[in-house]
Write a protein that holds these residues in place. Structure first.
Motif: not given
Length: 354
Positions: A294-301, A304-308
């Motif tokens: 399972v991969r969790l993705w979010k956008a930073n400030y 830009n989306w990245k895998c966290t």
């Protein structure tokens, strides 16, 4: 601290779907063993099976909860060409059922001629509505005119398509016309359907998606003027759907047009992606694939989306998973995961609460 729990689901065959209720304290699972199980979370965090029953005469593909405003109501769909609506009833008589709950079938929807591949309840502000899609390429929209009598459902509309449908999802937004979309397993895979004054018309094609789509999910809308859509196919894709303004003239009709932008695309799973799910604030996206992670993705400030994070099937994190490459995007920021669906082919449900 993140804690993963594994429970022995005791299904006799593959688990195809896991669905949490509105509050996240109840869970339903369905399987090729033709059964549905309901699980309740205890005060100590343990999940206990409180109901299990045979629901269909074929594999059960999906199970979903209605909003609790309508009671404890489940819907399921199956390879046996039907969808069913179930309601939990608490025994009130003087027999052994007093104080004990049990699930009863309220109705069976038998309009499909082929396997019913997905079923979803509409957002509660639309009333008690249910959508199904099936392998015969037809999406059907039902409504319960009396929420106190769930044995009566009326077929509001059939939307016929030329390709087999695999999954559907409603937009949860109350801002502007709500949308429901369906996905096809062939060339032009995704069609967005917009609801406009309870009439349904095709609004847009996502022509960039040309591989089989396994899951789709609208992000919860907390006031945006656009919709965000995640798609699980051979990779993970995030789209931005911007309603276009149009001049309203006398007698004009038709759906609102949408400007479609792809804002992120990830092939990190290096395999088929089967499920995508947003957290309740639409700031974090979870995806699961054939790589067993399972991969969790979010956008930073910087948007830009990245895998966290990367979690294995047993819930353990993958070392160095926070250093994945960023992908440009225009949507959302941080926080909690809403739910994790079990992967088909496993007889244990992996529970990963946020």
């Amino acid at each position: 601290m993140f804690v993963a729990r594994s429970i022995a689901a005791d299904h006799k065959d593959l688990i195809h779907d896991v669905s949490y209720d509105f509050h996240g304290r109840r869970m339903a699972t369905c399987s090729s063993d033709q059964s549905v199980k309901v699980w309740d979370k205890s005060d100590n965090g343990e999940w206990n099976c409180t109901a299990s029953w045979k629901t269909h005469s074929g594999s059960v593909w999906r199970v979903t909860w209605a909003h609790p405003e309508f009671g404890q109501v489940l819907a399921s769909c199956s390879f046996d060409r039907t969808a069913a609506v179930w309601e939990e009833i608490v025994g009130e008589s003087n027999d052994k059922q007093r104080g004990h709950s049990h699930w009863i079938k309220r109705t069976t929807l038998v309009d499909s001629r082929t396997s019913v591949t997905d079923v979803k309840f509409a957002p509660k502000h639309m009333g008690l509505m249910l959508t199904t899609c099936s392998a015969d390429g037809v999406m059907r929209i039902y409504e319960a005119p009396d929420v106190m009598n769930l044995s009566q459902w009326s077929l509001q509309q059939e939307i016929s398509c030329k390709l087999s449908c695999s999954c559907i999802s409603w937009s949860p937004s109350r801002l502007g016309p709500p949308m429901v979309r369906e996905v096809y397993e062939s060339h032009v895979l995704l069609i967005i359907i917009i609801i406009f004054i309870r009439k349904y018309a095709k609004a847009e094609h996502l022509m960039t998606v040309t591989d089989p789509v396994h899951d789709i999910a609208f992000a919860p809308n907390l006031g945006r003027s656009f919709h965000v859509l995640a798609i699980a196919t051979k990779d993970v894709r995030i789209f931005k759907l911007i309603p276009m303004r149009r001049e309203v003239t006398a007698g004009s009709s038709g759906p609102t047009k949408l400007q479609v932008q792809i804002v992120a695309q990830f092939d990190n799973h290096n395999s088929q992606v089967w499920r995508v799910s947003w957290n309740i604030s639409s700031t974090l996206l979870a995806s699961s694939g054939d790589d067993g992670c399972v991969r969790l993705w979010k956008a930073n400030y910087m948007d830009n989306w990245k895998c966290t994070a990367i979690l294995r099937g047993d819930g353990s994190p993958v070392a160095g998973s926070s250093s994945q490459a960023a992908v440009p995007s225009t949507a959302g920021g941080p926080q909690h995961v809403l739910l994790q669906a079990s992967s088909a082919g496993r007889k244990k449900a992996q529970l990963m609460p946020g």
